[in-house]
Design an enzyme around this catalytic site. Structure first.
Site, mmCIF file in Angstrom:
data_model
loop_
_atom_site.group_PDB
_atom_site.id
_atom_site.type_symbol
_atom_site.label_atom_id
_atom_site.label_comp_id
_atom_site.label_asym_id
_atom_site.label_seq_id
_atom_site.Cartn_x
_atom_site.Cartn_y
_atom_site.Cartn_z
ATOM 1 C CE LYS A 101 51.106 25.724 -46.505
ATOM 2 N NZ LYS A 101 50.241 26.598 -45.783
ATOM 3 C CE LYS A 115 47.798 27.051 -38.936
ATOM 4 N NZ LYS A 115 46.837 26.086 -38.411
ATOM 5 C CB THR A 147 49.467 28.160 -42.684
ATOM 6 O OG1 THR A 147 48.248 27.844 -42.018
ATOM 7 C CG2 THR A 147 50.642 27.910 -41.753
HETATM 8 P P1 NAP Z 1 42.584 24.329 -50.420
HETATM 9 O O1 NAP Z 1 41.288 23.662 -50.161
HETATM 10 O O2 NAP Z 1 43.606 23.655 -51.263
HETATM 11 O O3 NAP Z 1 42.268 25.788 -51.018
HETATM 12 C C1 NAP Z 1 43.317 26.581 -51.515
HETATM 13 C C2 NAP Z 1 42.736 27.850 -52.121
HETATM 14 O O4 NAP Z 1 43.818 28.616 -52.678
HETATM 15 C C3 NAP Z 1 41.755 27.606 -53.272
HETATM 16 O O5 NAP Z 1 40.760 28.609 -53.222
HETATM 17 C C4 NAP Z 1 42.644 27.765 -54.504
HETATM 18 O O6 NAP Z 1 41.941 28.121 -55.673
HETATM 19 C C5 NAP Z 1 43.511 28.913 -54.048
HETATM 20 N N1 NAP Z 1 44.777 29.037 -54.800
HETATM 21 C C6 NAP Z 1 45.829 28.186 -54.772
HETATM 22 N N2 NAP Z 1 46.813 28.661 -55.567
HETATM 23 C C7 NAP Z 1 46.363 29.831 -56.090
HETATM 24 C C8 NAP Z 1 46.929 30.808 -56.959
HETATM 25 N N3 NAP Z 1 48.181 30.679 -57.449
HETATM 26 N N4 NAP Z 1 46.179 31.895 -57.274
HETATM 27 C C9 NAP Z 1 44.931 32.040 -56.777
HETATM 28 N N5 NAP Z 1 44.338 31.155 -55.954
HETATM 29 C C10 NAP Z 1 45.062 30.079 -55.601
HETATM 30 O O7 NAP Z 1 43.345 24.653 -49.039
HETATM 31 P P2 NAP Z 1 42.741 24.845 -47.559
HETATM 32 O O8 NAP Z 1 42.815 23.535 -46.861
HETATM 33 O O9 NAP Z 1 41.475 25.617 -47.629
HETATM 34 O O10 NAP Z 1 43.906 25.738 -46.921
HETATM 35 C C11 NAP Z 1 44.007 27.125 -47.190
HETATM 36 C C12 NAP Z 1 45.075 27.721 -46.249
HETATM 37 O O11 NAP Z 1 44.642 27.526 -44.886
HETATM 38 C C13 NAP Z 1 46.460 27.077 -46.342
HETATM 39 O O12 NAP Z 1 47.435 28.057 -46.138
HETATM 40 C C14 NAP Z 1 46.458 26.078 -45.199
HETATM 41 O O13 NAP Z 1 47.779 25.787 -44.770
HETATM 42 C C15 NAP Z 1 45.635 26.813 -44.161
HETATM 43 N N6 NAP Z 1 44.909 25.975 -43.182
HETATM 44 C C16 NAP Z 1 44.295 24.811 -43.563
HETATM 45 C C17 NAP Z 1 43.612 24.048 -42.610
HETATM 46 C C18 NAP Z 1 42.939 22.737 -42.978
HETATM 47 O O14 NAP Z 1 42.691 21.902 -42.081
HETATM 48 N N7 NAP Z 1 42.588 22.499 -44.230
HETATM 49 C C19 NAP Z 1 43.537 24.486 -41.280
HETATM 50 C C20 NAP Z 1 44.126 25.714 -40.925
HETATM 51 C C21 NAP Z 1 44.818 26.446 -41.890
HETATM 52 P P3 NAP Z 1 41.320 26.955 -56.630
HETATM 53 O O15 NAP Z 1 39.996 26.612 -56.022
HETATM 54 O O16 NAP Z 1 41.222 27.609 -57.955
HETATM 55 O O17 NAP Z 1 42.297 25.805 -56.615
#
Ligand code: NAP
Length: 296
Positions: free
Chosen positions: A238, A170, A94
């Site tokens: 965010k 989104k 997102t």
């Molecule tokens: P998450 O569990 O916090 O995972 C974030 C990912 O991004 C991890 O692989 C992290 O790596 C990586 N990352 C963060 N900063 C980075 C950087 N500077 N360089 C390289 N890698 C980096 O988040 P998530 O819940 O999966 O969400 C991911 C995306 O999907 C977000 O944009 C979120 O808004 C969206 N989303 C989430 C959901 C939900 O319910 N969770 C639903 C729909 C959409 P590390 O493992 O090294 O930290």
């Protein structure tokens, strides 16, 4: 297909597993390598950089936290240069409409293709292949991406020819969910102040609205299941901030979004950044002079 998958967090892990289950070959990259290694198999090779994940791929997914991470991986870490000419970058994070426009321009200038592919659904939905996938971009690229969307989700929608339109959709959707959470939070506080069980209120509302989203988020709040987070509150903040940015770009007043931003800031100020975003309910409870404790 050969697919690079970058970002194996809560969402990316389930999505990558389902691409594997659909028979694709994966090159996995995650900043914290162990999360990628947990998925390693003969069909899923762990690589050491985003560029390596892209180099031999037909398509590359990024499922990273935010704009900063997507820009860093794409530009500074060399994904965009390594991507083969006819390959597609699908961004499922997102992110802002502004970054999506920049990604489309920069990929286009280098003869590469960018498709925005944000998703609706929590990590459990990602694991169960039940995401709603929203695609936007060049129509022929969208058709090439359909089998990949089918592999990670239960339904695919096309938002338009411009990738940023999928990101706008989104952000609008997450604004709706955040509004629902805040409405629940304020109503639950009113129930507690009125000596009515939160569960009873939830039972009535679940019948009234008939939506699993209401039912699931409502019971998460009633049962205070905020830790571990399915979707971290800092990421929810965010998304509301990005919705307000998209609103400013398009001269669209969104007064509710301003209220949500302040309630999420209240939660951040109380150290709730890593709790689930449904913990916004704690802010409404605090405002009503109620404790965080579960009502019995
Ligand atoms: P998450 O569990 O916090 O995972 C974030 C990912 O991004 C991890 O692989 C992290 O790596 C990586 N990352 C963060 N900063 C980075 C950087 N500077 N360089 C390289 N890698 C980096 O988040 P998530 O819940 O999966 O969400 C991911 C995306 O999907 C977000 O944009 C979120 O808004 C969206 N989303 C989430 C959901 C939900 O319910 N969770 C639903 C729909 C959409 P590390 O493992 O090294 O930290």
């Amino acid at each position: 297909m050969k697919i690079g998958f970058i970002g194996l967090g809560r969402m990316g892990t389930g999505m990558a597993k389902n691409l594997l289950a659909a028979g694709h070959t994966l090159f996995l990259y995650n900043r914290t390598r162990e999360k990628a290694e947990a998925l390693a198999s003969p069909a899923a090779r762990v690589v050491s950089s985003p560029a390596e994940a892209a180099r031999e791929a037909d398509a590359v997914f990024t499922m990273l936290a935010d704009d900063h991470a997507v820009a860093e991986v794409t530009f500074a870490d060399g994904l965009i240069e390594a991507l083969p000419r006819n390959a597609i970058h699908l961004s499922s994070s997102t992110i802002s409409t502004a970054l999506s426009r920049r990604l489309a321009e920069e990929h286009g200038a280098r003869g590469r293709t960018f498709v925005a592919a944000p998703v609706f659904g929590r990590p459990e939905a990602a694991a169960a292949k039940k995401l709603l996938v929203v695609l936007a971009g060049d129509p022929s690229a969208i058709e090439r991406c359909r089998p990949l969307a089918d592999a990670i989700g239960r339904q695919t929608f096309v938002a338009g020819f411009e990738p940023w339109q999928a990101n706008a959709l989104k952000l609008g959707g997450n604004f709706m969910i955040a509004s629902m959470l805040e409405a629940f939070s304020e109503a639950f506080a009113l129930m507690r102040r009125s000596n009515i069980a939160e569960q009873q209120f939830l039972d009535v509302m679940s019948e009234l609205f008939g939506s699993p989203v209401y039912k699931n988020y409502g019971s998460t709040i009633v049962e205070r299941r905020f830790d571990p987070a399915g979707f971290a509150l800092k990421l929810g903040y965010k998304d509301v901030r990005l919705a307000l940015e998209a609103a400013a770009e398009t001269s669209t007043p969104m007064p509710f979004a301003g209220v949500l931003r302040d309630q999420l800031l209240n939660a951040l100020a109380h150290g709730q950044q890593d709790l689930d975003w449904s913990s916004i309910a704690l802010a409404a409870a605090r405002n009503a002079g109620l404790s965080d404790a579960k009502q019995t």
